[in-house]
Design a protein around this motif. Structure first.
Motif, PDB file in Angstrom:
ATOM      1  N   GLY A 144      48.286 -35.345 -12.101  1.00 33.27           N
ATOM      2  CA  GLY A 144      47.719 -36.669 -12.297  1.00 33.27           C
ATOM      3  C   GLY A 144      47.290 -37.316 -11.001  1.00 33.27           C
ATOM      4  N   TYR A 145      46.551 -36.581 -10.182  1.00 34.05           N
ATOM      5  CA  TYR A 145      46.009 -37.162  -8.955  1.00 34.05           C
ATOM      6  C   TYR A 145      44.878 -36.250  -8.477  1.00 34.05           C
ATOM      7  N   SER A 146      44.011 -36.797  -7.677  1.00 31.11           N
ATOM      8  CA  SER A 146      42.870 -36.016  -7.194  1.00 31.11           C
ATOM      9  C   SER A 146      43.262 -35.182  -5.981  1.00 31.11           C
ATOM     10  N   GLU A 147      42.477 -34.212  -5.698  1.00 25.50           N
ATOM     11  CA  GLU A 147      42.687 -33.388  -4.515  1.00 25.50           C
ATOM     12  C   GLU A 147      42.726 -34.254  -3.265  1.00 25.50           C
ATOM     13  N   ALA A 148      41.819 -35.227  -3.246  1.00 24.06           N
ATOM     14  CA  ALA A 148      41.703 -36.079  -2.066  1.00 24.06           C
ATOM     15  C   ALA A 148      43.006 -36.831  -1.789  1.00 24.06           C
ATOM     16  N   THR A 149      43.532 -37.496  -2.825  1.00 31.85           N
ATOM     17  CA  THR A 149      44.776 -38.239  -2.601  1.00 31.85           C
ATOM     18  C   THR A 149      45.909 -37.283  -2.265  1.00 31.85           C
ATOM     19  N   LYS A 150      45.905 -36.160  -2.907  1.00 31.89           N
ATOM     20  CA  LYS A 150      46.946 -35.180  -2.621  1.00 31.89           C
ATOM     21  C   LYS A 150      46.971 -34.857  -1.133  1.00 31.89           C
ATOM     22  N   ASP A 151      45.812 -34.507  -0.606  1.00 39.20           N
ATOM     23  CA  ASP A 151      45.730 -34.144   0.803  1.00 39.20           C
ATOM     24  C   ASP A 151      46.174 -35.289   1.696  1.00 39.20           C
ATOM     25  N   LYS A 152      45.724 -36.486   1.332  1.00 43.71           N
ATOM     26  CA  LYS A 152      46.043 -37.670   2.120  1.00 43.71           C
ATOM     27  C   LYS A 152      47.568 -37.868   2.185  1.00 43.71           C
ATOM     28  N   VAL A 153      48.186 -37.853   1.020  1.00 46.96           N
ATOM     29  CA  VAL A 153      49.628 -38.079   0.939  1.00 46.96           C
ATOM     30  C   VAL A 153      50.408 -37.000   1.673  1.00 46.96           C
ATOM     31  N   LEU A 154      50.043 -35.751   1.411  1.00 44.03           N
ATOM     32  CA  LEU A 154      50.743 -34.645   2.045  1.00 44.03           C
ATOM     33  C   LEU A 154      50.641 -34.716   3.564  1.00 44.03           C
ATOM     34  N   LEU A 162      59.740 -42.772   0.528  1.00 44.57           N
ATOM     35  CA  LEU A 162      58.530 -42.659  -0.274  1.00 44.57           C
ATOM     36  C   LEU A 162      57.640 -43.876  -0.069  1.00 44.57           C
ATOM     37  N   ALA A 163      58.267 -45.035  -0.065  1.00 39.37           N
ATOM     38  CA  ALA A 163      57.506 -46.274   0.075  1.00 39.37           C
ATOM     39  C   ALA A 163      56.701 -46.283   1.375  1.00 39.37           C
ATOM     40  N   GLU A 164      57.321 -45.828   2.440  1.00 37.53           N
ATOM     41  CA  GLU A 164      56.627 -45.814   3.722  1.00 37.53           C
ATOM     42  C   GLU A 164      55.430 -44.892   3.708  1.00 37.53           C
ATOM     43  N   ILE A 165      55.620 -43.716   3.123  1.00 33.71           N
ATOM     44  CA  ILE A 165      54.484 -42.814   3.162  1.00 33.71           C
ATOM     45  C   ILE A 165      53.391 -43.311   2.219  1.00 33.71           C
ATOM     46  N   ALA A 166      53.784 -43.968   1.122  1.00 34.36           N
ATOM     47  CA  ALA A 166      52.781 -44.526   0.205  1.00 34.36           C
ATOM     48  C   ALA A 166      51.947 -45.577   0.936  1.00 34.36           C
ATOM     49  N   LEU A 167      52.642 -46.452   1.627  1.00 36.97           N
ATOM     50  CA  LEU A 167      51.996 -47.510   2.389  1.00 36.97           C
ATOM     51  C   LEU A 167      51.008 -46.914   3.388  1.00 36.97           C
ATOM     52  N   GLU A 168      51.515 -45.981   4.147  1.00 37.57           N
ATOM     53  CA  GLU A 168      50.721 -45.338   5.194  1.00 37.57           C
ATOM     54  C   GLU A 168      49.499 -44.622   4.629  1.00 37.57           C
ATOM     55  N   ALA A 169      49.696 -44.028   3.437  1.00 37.95           N
ATOM     56  CA  ALA A 169      48.594 -43.259   2.849  1.00 37.95           C
ATOM     57  C   ALA A 169      47.663 -44.157   2.036  1.00 37.95           C
ATOM     58  N   GLY A 170      48.048 -45.407   1.876  1.00 37.22           N
ATOM     59  CA  GLY A 170      47.209 -46.337   1.132  1.00 37.22           C
ATOM     60  C   GLY A 170      47.175 -46.077  -0.361  1.00 37.22           C
ATOM     61  N   VAL A 171      48.300 -45.593  -0.909  1.00 39.42           N
ATOM     62  CA  VAL A 171      48.388 -45.409  -2.362  1.00 39.42           C
ATOM     63  C   VAL A 171      49.661 -46.088  -2.849  1.00 39.42           C
ATOM     64  N   SER A 172      49.859 -46.116  -4.154  1.00 45.79           N
ATOM     65  CA  SER A 172      51.085 -46.713  -4.682  1.00 45.79           C
ATOM     66  C   SER A 172      52.243 -45.725  -4.561  1.00 45.79           C
ATOM     67  N   ARG A 173      53.437 -46.226  -4.683  1.00 48.56           N
ATOM     68  CA  ARG A 173      54.609 -45.357  -4.612  1.00 48.56           C
ATOM     69  C   ARG A 173      54.553 -44.309  -5.713  1.00 48.56           C
ATOM     70  N   MET A 174      54.086 -44.716  -6.887  1.00 44.23           N
ATOM     71  CA  MET A 174      53.994 -43.790  -8.011  1.00 44.23           C
ATOM     72  C   MET A 174      53.123 -42.595  -7.693  1.00 44.23           C
ATOM     73  N   ARG A 180      53.274 -35.625   8.610  1.00 42.17           N
ATOM     74  CA  ARG A 180      53.260 -36.260   9.921  1.00 42.17           C
ATOM     75  C   ARG A 180      54.524 -37.063  10.183  1.00 42.17           C
ATOM     76  N   LEU A 181      54.978 -37.753   9.137  1.00 45.62           N
ATOM     77  CA  LEU A 181      56.170 -38.582   9.303  1.00 45.62           C
ATOM     78  C   LEU A 181      57.474 -37.812   9.129  1.00 45.62           C
ATOM     79  N   GLY A 182      57.380 -36.529   8.793  1.00 44.89           N
ATOM     80  CA  GLY A 182      58.591 -35.724   8.605  1.00 44.89           C
ATOM     81  C   GLY A 182      59.412 -36.189   7.425  1.00 44.89           C
ATOM     82  N   TYR A 183      58.719 -36.391   6.329  1.00 45.34           N
ATOM     83  CA  TYR A 183      59.406 -36.884   5.132  1.00 45.34           C
ATOM     84  C   TYR A 183      60.363 -35.847   4.545  1.00 45.34           C
ATOM     85  N   VAL A 184      61.588 -36.240   4.296  1.00 51.91           N
ATOM     86  CA  VAL A 184      62.544 -35.403   3.572  1.00 51.91           C
ATOM     87  C   VAL A 184      62.916 -36.156   2.310  1.00 51.91           C
ATOM     88  N   PRO A 185      62.549 -35.638   1.153  1.00 50.10           N
ATOM     89  CA  PRO A 185      62.813 -36.371  -0.087  1.00 50.10           C
ATOM     90  C   PRO A 185      64.302 -36.650  -0.241  1.00 50.10           C
TER      91      PRO A 185
END
Lengths: 345, 345
Positions: free
Chosen positions: B40-50, B17-29, B55-60
Motif C-alpha cells: 500500500g505505497y508507491s515505489e517512490a515513497t518506499k525508496d524515500k522512507v528506506l 518511526l515518528a522521526e523517520i516519518a517526519l524526515e521523509a515527509g510522510v505520515s507515521r502510518m 541514514r538515521l540507523g533506524y532499529v525497529p
DNA sequence: CTGAAAGCGCTTACAG
DNA sequence: CTGAAAGCGCTTACAG
C-alpha cells in the motif's frame, strides 16, 4: 458460537492491570504500585490487590511495562558461535544460571563465525531493546565492530581477551576470558622443553575461520618452530581428531608432537595412535586444550590446558550485572588457565 | 555539560518511526507500512522512507510493535533441564537453528528437574508473551501441568514422548521425541539374548529425580530381571561412569552386563574395566545410550542406542512453526532410535 | 496513601 | 496510495 482454545495465532489478551484494579476497587496506579512491589500503599490495599490478582491469575505484561518505563528491559542478548561444543555450552550454562537468578532473561542466538549472520542476529535482537549484549571476543568485520560500538547498552566479550589488549579503554566492552595466545605459548614451551623434532597441529575451521588461531600462533612461538598444520573443514569432535591424526601422521611420519584444537580432538588422536600401536608419549606426544571431562578417565592422563569455563560465564554475568547497576567493575577479567602435565606428553 | 556514552541504566531511546516519518515527509502510518514490508505505497515513497531509515540507523522497536499489534510476539520460550549434557545441547542447537532462521527469537531457561524452578521460570517467561513454549516431556507437578494447560499458546514437549501416550488428545501439547521405555526395552532384550547372569545399571539423579528412569524401567522389562542399580547424586560425565562402574562392580563382582545412563558414562565405565584388565565383553558387557560422538573412536566400538538429537530439535521447531501458521501438524512425532550393535556387548 | 492525565512506539481499523 | 484517530498495557511525573 465460541470454541474452546483456539490457536489462530492472534493474541489472546489475558487479565490486565486495569481489570484487577477495577475488581479490587482501586486505581490502576495503585494496583501497579503493589503488583510491581513499589511503595506507597497501605497493607489493606496491598492484600486486596494481591488477592484479586491471584484469583484472576494475573500475569504481568513485561512488554507493556518495558514500553511504559525508562528502566530498560530485563532481556540480555547472547550471541554464541555454537552450542555443540562442550567448551562453549558450559560457558553458556554459567552465564544463564547467574543471569536468570537475578531476573534477567537471556535471548540467545547461534551465529557461528559468520560476520554477516552475527550482524543480522544482533540487529534483530536489538529490536527487543535488550539491556545488554554478550558476544564472543574475536576479530570481526568493521560493520560489526561499528554496530557494537554504537550500541548504548553494555556489551561483554567472553572467552577471548587477546584482541586489542592494549587499546582497551576504560569503557565498553567488558572482557572476561583468558589469553589464548599465552595458553598456546605455554604449552609450546612446555613441549619444546621435553621433546625435540617437528610438531603437528590438528584443528578445524568454519567458513574460512580457523578456530583457536590465537592458541596456534602462541604454540608456534612457544615451541620455537612452525608446526605442520592440518585444518579440517569440519566441526570439532572425537572423530575429527582421530581422522586428523591419521591424515597428518601419514603425511608426516616423523612428527614428534601433536597439538590439538581441544581435548575431544586430542582424545580422538590419542585413540588413533593407541590403535596403531604408536607409543604415547614415547613416539608421539599429545596435548589438548580445555580440561574437558573426558581427559580424566583415560588410562594415560591427557596433557592439556585447563580452563574454568563455568567460571567465565559466571563472571561475565556478574560483571555485566555490576555494570548495569552502575557499580565499578573490572573492564578486563582474566580467569587464567592451568597447564595440566598429564601422561600423554 | 554532556558526557559521551553513559551507562546509567536509563533507556537511551533511539530513532523512532515518528522521526523517520517526519524526515521523509510522510505520515507515521505510511512509514510503518514500508518499514514493516506491508503493501500500500508507491515505489517512490518506499525508496524515500528506506533511505531515511537507513541514514538515521533506524532499529525497529519490537516491543512497541508487539504491544500495538494482535499478532503475538516472535519470542519462543524454551525451558531446558540442563545445558551441560551433550544429549540436550544438540537438541537445543537443532531447535535454535530452525527457529531463528524463520525470525523467531528463543528465550531460554535452564530449570533442571525442579518443578518449582520450572514454574517460576515459565511465569517470568510468560510475562514476555511468547508465541510458544517448548519444554521437556516429563512427569511434572500438578501446578505445572495446570499452568501448561491454561496457556493459550502452543506448547511442545521434546525428548520424551512416553508420558500419557494414550490420553493424548488432538490438541496441545505437541510432542516430538522418542519412546525411551521402548529404547531401554530393546537394549534389555538384546543383551538378555546374548548374556546370562545379573545386570547392573549406573545412572544419576538430580534433586531426587532419577534421570532416564523410563529407559531403566524398559531395560528391566526387556532383560527379564531387575538390574542392580547405582544412582549417583551427580551430573552425568565420563568420570561419573568410571566411578560408578568401580563402585557397582566391587559391590557386585558377578555382574555380567552393565547398562549406563548415557554413552559418556558408558565410556567412563569401559575405561575403568579396561584399566582393571576386565575383558569386554568377555567378562562384562557394556552398553550406553545416545550414540554420542565419543563412541566412534574407541578401539572396541560401543554398543548403544543411537538417537538423532539434532533432528528432534529441528522437528520440534518445524512442528511448532506449522502450528503457529495454522497448518496441520502431527500431534506426536516419534523420531525413533537405532540399536547399535557394537563390540562392547 | 491515592488517583487523573499523558505518554512509551508502534499498529489496527477506518476514511479518504 | 495515504493519513488522522484511537488503542495496546503499562509507567512516569504530578497533584492531592
Amino acid at each position: 458460537m465460541s470454541m474452546g482454545k483456539s490457536n489462530t495465532g492472534s493474541k489472546a489478551r489475558g487479565v490486565s492491570l486495569a481489570e484487577i484494579a477495577l475488581e479490587a476497587g482501586v486505581s490502576r496506579m495503585t494496583a501497579s504500585r503493589v503488583l510491581r512491589g513499589a511503595d506507597g500503599y497501605s497493607e489493606a490495599t496491598k492484600d486486596k490487590v494481591l488477592a484479586v490478582a491471584n484469583r484472576l491469575g494475573y500475569v504481568p505484561n513485561r512488554i507493556a511495562a518495558a514500553l511504559g518505563s525508562d528502566a530498560g528491559t530485563s532481556l540480555v542478548a547472547i550471541a554464541l558461535p555454537t552450542l555443540g561444543r562442550e567448551l562453549y555450552s558450559q560457558v553458556l550454562e554459567g552465564l544463564e544460571n547467574k543471569l536468570t537468578s537475578v531476573g534477567y532473561q537471556p535471548i540467545i542466538g547461534v551465529v557461528g563465525y559468520d560476520d554477516e549472520a552475527e550482524f543480522q542476529w544482533l540487529n534483530s535482537a536489538l529490536a527487543w531493546r535488550p539491556c545488554a549484549l554478550v558476544v564472543t571476543g574475536r576479530e570481526r568485520s568493521s560493520a560489526n565492530r561499528t554496530l557494537l560500538q554504537s550500541v548504548t547498552v553494555p556489551v561483554v566479550e567472553m572467552w577471548n581477551i587477546d584482541q586489542g589488549y592494549d587499546q582497551q579503554t576504560t569503557s565498553d566492552p567488558l572482557r572476561v576470558g583468558l589469553n589464548h595466545r599465552a595458553a598456546g605459548y605455554e604449552m609450546g614451551r612446555y613441549l619444546a622443553g621435553r621433546y625435540r623434532g617437528q610438531a603437528g597441529y590438528v584443528g578445524t575451521k568454519i567458513n574460512d575461520t580457523t578456530l583457536g588461531s590465537d592458541r596456534l600462533a602462541g604454540f608456534s612461538d612457544g615451541f620455537g618452530s612452525e608446526p605442520r598444520c592440518l585444518i579440517l573443514n569440519d566441526r570439532s569432535s572425537f572423530y575429527a581428531g582421530y581422522y586428523g591424526a591419521e591424515q597428518l601422521l601419514s603425511a608426516n611420519p616423523s612428527l614428534r608432537v601433536l597439538y590439538f584444537l581441544d581435548d575431544n580432538m586430542a582424545v580422538g588422536g590419542l585413540m588413533f595412535c593407541l590403535q596403531k600401536g604408536i607409543k604415547i608419549p614415547g613416539e608421539v606426544a599429545i596435548a589438548g586444550f580445555g580440561g574437558l571431562d573426558v581427559g580424566s578417565v583415560l588410562s594415560t592422563k591427557l596433557t592439556t590446558t585447563k580452563v574454568r569455563r563455568l567460571k567465565i560465564g559466571k563472571l561475565a554475568a556478574e560483571n555485566l550485572i555490576k555494570r548495569l547497576n552502575g557499580e565499578p567493575v573490572a573492564v578486563m577479567d582474566d580467569v587464567g588457565f592451568e597447564l595440566i602435565k598429564g601422561e600423554t606428553a
